[in-house]
Motif scaffolding. Structure first.
Motif, short mmCIF file in Angstrom:
data_model
loop_
_atom_site.label_atom_id
_atom_site.label_comp_id
_atom_site.label_asym_id
_atom_site.label_seq_id
_atom_site.Cartn_x
_atom_site.Cartn_y
_atom_site.Cartn_z
N SER A 37 7.18 -51.91 62.49
CA SER A 37 7.94 -52.77 63.28
C SER A 37 7.89 -54.19 62.91
CB SER A 37 7.11 -52.75 64.67
OG SER A 37 5.79 -53.19 64.63
N HIS A 38 6.84 -54.69 62.14
CA HIS A 38 7.00 -55.91 61.75
C HIS A 38 6.52 -55.97 60.16
CE1 HIS A 38 7.05 -56.54 65.85
NE2 HIS A 38 7.29 -58.09 65.65
N PRO A 39 7.22 -55.58 59.22
CA PRO A 39 6.52 -55.25 58.00
C PRO A 39 6.21 -56.43 57.07
CG PRO A 39 9.10 -54.61 58.00
CD PRO A 39 8.51 -54.91 59.37
N ASP A 40 7.08 -57.54 57.21
CA ASP A 40 7.05 -58.81 56.54
C ASP A 40 5.64 -59.49 57.03
OD1 ASP A 40 9.31 -58.10 55.13
OD2 ASP A 40 10.70 -59.66 56.30
N GLU A 41 5.62 -59.59 58.14
CA GLU A 41 4.44 -60.39 58.98
C GLU A 41 3.18 -59.69 58.60
OE1 GLU A 41 7.31 -59.49 60.42
OE2 GLU A 41 7.81 -60.85 61.85
N THR A 42 3.09 -58.24 58.75
CA THR A 42 1.99 -57.48 58.27
C THR A 42 1.45 -57.38 56.77
OG1 THR A 42 2.54 -55.97 59.98
CG2 THR A 42 1.02 -55.21 58.47
N ALA A 43 2.73 -57.59 55.90
CA ALA A 43 2.30 -57.69 54.45
C ALA A 43 1.61 -58.99 54.28
CB ALA A 43 3.65 -57.57 53.90
N ARG A 44 1.99 -60.02 54.99
CA ARG A 44 1.21 -61.37 54.85
C ARG A 44 -0.37 -61.45 55.29
NH1 ARG A 44 6.53 -63.39 56.02
NH2 ARG A 44 6.10 -63.66 58.13
N VAL A 45 -0.20 -60.63 56.52
CA VAL A 45 -1.67 -60.33 57.00
C VAL A 45 -2.67 -59.68 56.10
CG1 VAL A 45 -3.17 -59.36 58.37
CG2 VAL A 45 -1.16 -60.58 59.41
N LEU A 46 -2.07 -58.55 55.31
CA LEU A 46 -2.71 -57.71 54.52
C LEU A 46 -2.82 -58.58 53.03
CD1 LEU A 46 -1.31 -54.02 55.11
CD2 LEU A 46 -3.28 -55.12 56.05
N ALA A 47 -2.23 -59.24 52.75
CA ALA A 47 -2.30 -59.94 51.56
C ALA A 47 -3.37 -61.09 51.69
CB ALA A 47 -0.80 -60.76 51.17
N GLU A 48 -3.65 -61.59 52.94
CA GLU A 48 -4.64 -62.38 52.91
C GLU A 48 -6.35 -61.85 52.48
OE1 GLU A 48 -4.28 -63.61 57.19
OE2 GLU A 48 -2.63 -64.91 56.69
N LEU A 49 -6.09 -60.25 52.83
CA LEU A 49 -7.40 -59.73 52.50
C LEU A 49 -7.69 -59.64 51.30
CD1 LEU A 49 -7.19 -56.74 54.96
CD2 LEU A 49 -8.63 -58.42 55.10
N ARG A 50 -6.42 -59.73 50.28
CA ARG A 50 -7.08 -59.57 48.82
C ARG A 50 -7.25 -60.97 48.14
NH1 ARG A 50 -2.69 -55.64 50.33
NH2 ARG A 50 -0.86 -57.23 49.68
#
Length: 226
Positions: free
Chosen positions: A212-225
């Protein structure tokens, strides 16, 4: 009390999960004025129903104890000891339903301290019941108007040592994200910066958000890395 024990056995034996819910609700309506007597009978029946063939009876007891605990607080201790120790996963599902019933009867806002207590309990089955029982969390009174409180409580087990508990928390967070995507994304982003140990839960909470929110979610998951 023997007659009541046998009445309960007959009512619960062999029932499906939907039927157990209906029967336990009916039993509570009929017996709530004699909650102490009902509690004693349930404890006695539990001790006589240890076999796998009587799983439905134990499931029904776990559900019904949640209602009984509104008047007989000792029922909560039975739920967090005997019921939580049961090895059958279906009894653990019933334990979660019993907690849900208790909170619904008592009031969800009034039950927040109890949920906090269960979410920090030493037994993983108790913690899992607290994460699982209120699902869908924001479909419950109080949490519907205060989704931030639901997220706060689920955050207490985001880095739980038990994958069983973390999975339940992640599923609940994913549920909430369907109605409150921005709030869940902001919460998860905050967690990635403060508690990397919760990475598994954060990733698995993003299943719906990834669509539903791919770009925002990708940014959150990138923070984990990072």
């Amino acid at each position: 009390m023997t007659d009541l024990v046998e009445e309960l056995r007959a009512a619960l034996a062999g029932a499906s999960v939907p039927e157990l819910r209906r029967r336990t609700e009916r039993l509570w309506r009929q017996r709530q004025d004699r909650a102490g007597e009902l509690f004693d009978a349930l404890v006695a029946l539990w001790s006589r129903s240890p076999s796998d063939g009587e799983r439905e009876i134990r499931m029904g007891i776990a559900m019904l104890l949640g209602a009984v605990a509104v008047k007989e607080r000792a029922a909560l201790e039975v739920m967090t000891t005997a019921c939580a120790d049961d090895p059958d996963w279906r009894v653990q599902e019933a334990l979660a339903k019993g907690l849900d019933r208790h909170c619904a009867l008592r009031g969800w806002q009034e039950s927040v301290p109890l949920l906090e207590s269960w979410l920090t309990h030493a037994h993983p089955h108790v913690r899992r019941a607290a994460a699982e029982g209120p699902r869908v969390w924001t479909g419950r009174p109080y949490f519907a108007d205060h989704p931030d409180q639901a997220l706060r409580l689920l955050g207490m087990v985001r880095a739980d040592e038990s994958s069983y508990v973390r999975k339940s928390a992640a599923n609940a967070l994913s549920d909430i994200s369907k109605k409150h995507p921005d709030l869940v994304l902001a919460t998860l982003s905050g967690w990635t910066r403060t508690d990397p140990a919760g990475a598994w839960t954060i990733k698995n909470a993003c299943r719906h958000l990834s669509k539903s929110h791919p770009d925002e979610t990708a940014r959150v998951l990138a923070e984990l890395r990072e």
